[in-house]
Design a protein around this motif. Sequence first.
Motif, PDB file in Angstrom:
ATOM      1  N   ARG A 133       0.846  -1.202   0.000  1.00  0.00           N
ATOM      2  CA  ARG A 133       0.000   0.000   0.000  1.00  0.00           C
ATOM      3  C   ARG A 133       0.880   1.251   0.000  1.00  0.00           C
ATOM      4  N   ARG A 134       1.928   1.247   0.805  1.00  0.00           N
ATOM      5  CA  ARG A 134       2.813   2.414   0.855  1.00  0.00           C
ATOM      6  C   ARG A 134       3.514   2.619  -0.485  1.00  0.00           C
ATOM      7  N   LEU A 135       3.936   1.532  -1.127  1.00  0.00           N
ATOM      8  CA  LEU A 135       4.539   1.652  -2.464  1.00  0.00           C
ATOM      9  C   LEU A 135       3.558   2.292  -3.448  1.00  0.00           C
ATOM     10  N   ARG A 136       2.307   1.834  -3.417  1.00  0.00           N
ATOM     11  CA  ARG A 136       1.296   2.367  -4.349  1.00  0.00           C
ATOM     12  C   ARG A 136       0.964   3.816  -4.063  1.00  0.00           C
ATOM     13  N   GLN A 137       1.078   4.249  -2.818  1.00  0.00           N
ATOM     14  CA  GLN A 137       0.705   5.610  -2.433  1.00  0.00           C
ATOM     15  C   GLN A 137       1.854   6.606  -2.515  1.00  0.00           C
ATOM     16  N   THR A 138       3.071   6.135  -2.738  1.00  0.00           N
ATOM     17  CA  THR A 138       4.230   7.027  -2.795  1.00  0.00           C
ATOM     18  C   THR A 138       4.385   7.576  -4.206  1.00  0.00           C
ATOM     19  N   PRO A 139       4.329   8.898  -4.362  1.00  0.00           N
ATOM     20  CA  PRO A 139       4.499   9.477  -5.693  1.00  0.00           C
ATOM     21  C   PRO A 139       5.927   9.291  -6.206  1.00  0.00           C
ATOM     22  N   GLY A 140       6.056   8.996  -7.481  1.00  0.00           N
ATOM     23  CA  GLY A 140       7.360   8.947  -8.121  1.00  0.00           C
ATOM     24  C   GLY A 140       8.119   7.642  -8.007  1.00  0.00           C
ATOM     25  N   VAL A 141       7.478   6.577  -7.514  1.00  0.00           N
ATOM     26  CA  VAL A 141       8.156   5.277  -7.423  1.00  0.00           C
ATOM     27  C   VAL A 141       8.478   4.807  -8.845  1.00  0.00           C
ATOM     28  N   ALA A 142       9.739   4.459  -9.070  1.00  0.00           N
ATOM     29  CA  ALA A 142      10.131   3.903 -10.372  1.00  0.00           C
ATOM     30  C   ALA A 142       9.597   2.473 -10.448  1.00  0.00           C
ATOM     31  N   LEU A 143       8.922   2.161 -11.532  1.00  0.00           N
ATOM     32  CA  LEU A 143       8.355   0.828 -11.706  1.00  0.00           C
ATOM     33  C   LEU A 143       9.197   0.058 -12.709  1.00  0.00           C
ATOM     34  N   CYS A 144       9.687  -1.083 -12.303  1.00  0.00           N
ATOM     35  CA  CYS A 144      10.558  -1.908 -13.145  1.00  0.00           C
ATOM     36  C   CYS A 144       9.849  -3.219 -13.464  1.00  0.00           C
ATOM     37  N   ILE A 145       9.881  -3.576 -14.725  1.00  0.00           N
ATOM     38  CA  ILE A 145       9.295  -4.840 -15.161  1.00  0.00           C
ATOM     39  C   ILE A 145      10.441  -5.806 -15.423  1.00  0.00           C
ATOM     40  N   SER A 146      10.358  -6.977 -14.824  1.00  0.00           N
ATOM     41  CA  SER A 146      11.370  -7.996 -15.028  1.00  0.00           C
ATOM     42  C   SER A 146      11.176  -8.636 -16.398  1.00  0.00           C
ATOM     43  N   ASP A 147      12.258  -9.133 -16.981  1.00  0.00           N
ATOM     44  CA  ASP A 147      12.125  -9.816 -18.266  1.00  0.00           C
ATOM     45  C   ASP A 147      11.569 -11.235 -18.086  1.00  0.00           C
ATOM     46  N   ALA A 148      11.376 -11.670 -16.842  1.00  0.00           N
ATOM     47  CA  ALA A 148      10.751 -12.956 -16.538  1.00  0.00           C
ATOM     48  C   ALA A 148       9.695 -12.720 -15.463  1.00  0.00           C
ATOM     49  N   SER A 149       8.598 -13.451 -15.523  1.00  0.00           N
ATOM     50  CA  SER A 149       7.558 -13.312 -14.503  1.00  0.00           C
ATOM     51  C   SER A 149       8.149 -13.592 -13.126  1.00  0.00           C
ATOM     52  N   LEU A 150       7.848 -12.733 -12.173  1.00  0.00           N
ATOM     53  CA  LEU A 150       8.331 -12.916 -10.809  1.00  0.00           C
ATOM     54  C   LEU A 150       7.196 -13.363  -9.891  1.00  0.00           C
ATOM     55  N   ARG A 151       6.293 -14.128 -10.439  1.00  0.00           N
ATOM     56  CA  ARG A 151       5.168 -14.646  -9.680  1.00  0.00           C
ATOM     57  C   ARG A 151       5.665 -15.429  -8.459  1.00  0.00           C
ATOM     58  N   ASP A 152       5.061 -15.155  -7.313  1.00  0.00           N
ATOM     59  CA  ASP A 152       5.394 -15.841  -6.056  1.00  0.00           C
ATOM     60  C   ASP A 152       4.831 -17.258  -6.039  1.00  0.00           C
ATOM     61  N   ILE A 153       5.433 -18.088  -5.216  1.00  0.00           N
ATOM     62  CA  ILE A 153       4.870 -19.402  -4.918  1.00  0.00           C
ATOM     63  C   ILE A 153       4.302 -19.309  -3.507  1.00  0.00           C
ATOM     64  N   ASP A 154       3.005 -19.029  -3.430  1.00  0.00           N
ATOM     65  CA  ASP A 154       2.366 -18.809  -2.133  1.00  0.00           C
ATOM     66  C   ASP A 154       1.520 -19.984  -1.654  1.00  0.00           C
ATOM     67  N   ASP A 155       1.126 -20.869  -2.554  1.00  0.00           N
ATOM     68  CA  ASP A 155       0.264 -21.973  -2.147  1.00  0.00           C
ATOM     69  C   ASP A 155       0.506 -23.179  -3.054  1.00  0.00           C
ATOM     70  N   ALA A 156      -0.241 -24.250  -2.806  1.00  0.00           N
ATOM     71  CA  ALA A 156      -0.043 -25.496  -3.554  1.00  0.00           C
ATOM     72  C   ALA A 156      -0.303 -25.315  -5.048  1.00  0.00           C
ATOM     73  N   ASP A 157      -1.284 -24.500  -5.406  1.00  0.00           N
ATOM     74  CA  ASP A 157      -1.559 -24.262  -6.829  1.00  0.00           C
ATOM     75  C   ASP A 157      -0.387 -23.548  -7.494  1.00  0.00           C
ATOM     76  N   ASP A 158       0.173 -22.558  -6.815  1.00  0.00           N
ATOM     77  CA  ASP A 158       1.343 -21.849  -7.350  1.00  0.00           C
ATOM     78  C   ASP A 158       2.525 -22.804  -7.511  1.00  0.00           C
ATOM     79  N   LEU A 159       2.694 -23.714  -6.549  1.00  0.00           N
ATOM     80  CA  LEU A 159       3.787 -24.680  -6.612  1.00  0.00           C
ATOM     81  C   LEU A 159       3.609 -25.609  -7.812  1.00  0.00           C
TER      82      LEU A 159
END
Length: 173
Positions: A133-159
């Motif tokens: 939330r703080r990242l989204r609310q801070t003006p001027g944050v540089a947004l970087c897109i990775s050349d590979a998906s950085l999707r988290d592994i948070d649960d069994a479906d993600d795994l």
Amino acid sequence: VDGESLLRRAARLASETDPDVLVVVTPQGPAFGSELSGLRAVQVENPAPALGIGSSLRLAAPHLGTARHVLVLVCDQPRLHAAHLRALLAAAASTPCHCAATLEGGVPGSPAVVPAAWFSGLPESGGDRGFGRRLRQTPGVALCISDASLRDIDDADDLRAALAAGWIDTPPQ
């Protein structure tokens, strides 16, 4: 990934950007100590990981010393690479707010670079959502897109999806 645990991989990638590395781990700590062997990393145990990433950030705060900025990352992104971390650090250095975040799925998040001042006075509660939330609310944050998906592994479906995509070689034990 390639025979390296996600924890060790994340700590190694962070160390390749040449910062001091602090790793906040869950209470299964003894196994983690061997995972971090040979890396320049200070290990801190989070006794209440169920409280979310905010609890880990609060534990990190006293260890920041005179740092001006902090690279925050999680260990469950198997496609993370050091070039992306270096890009975040460079982008943060070029913004007035000294912040850069990874843009994944249209949402800024981890890994991110933020001023160390963000860690002083963190609220005792805040769970998992305050940092993003703080990242989204801070003006001027540089947004970087990775050349590979950085999707988290948070649960069994993600795994299962990470295994099927070939992002990881074996399920964690």
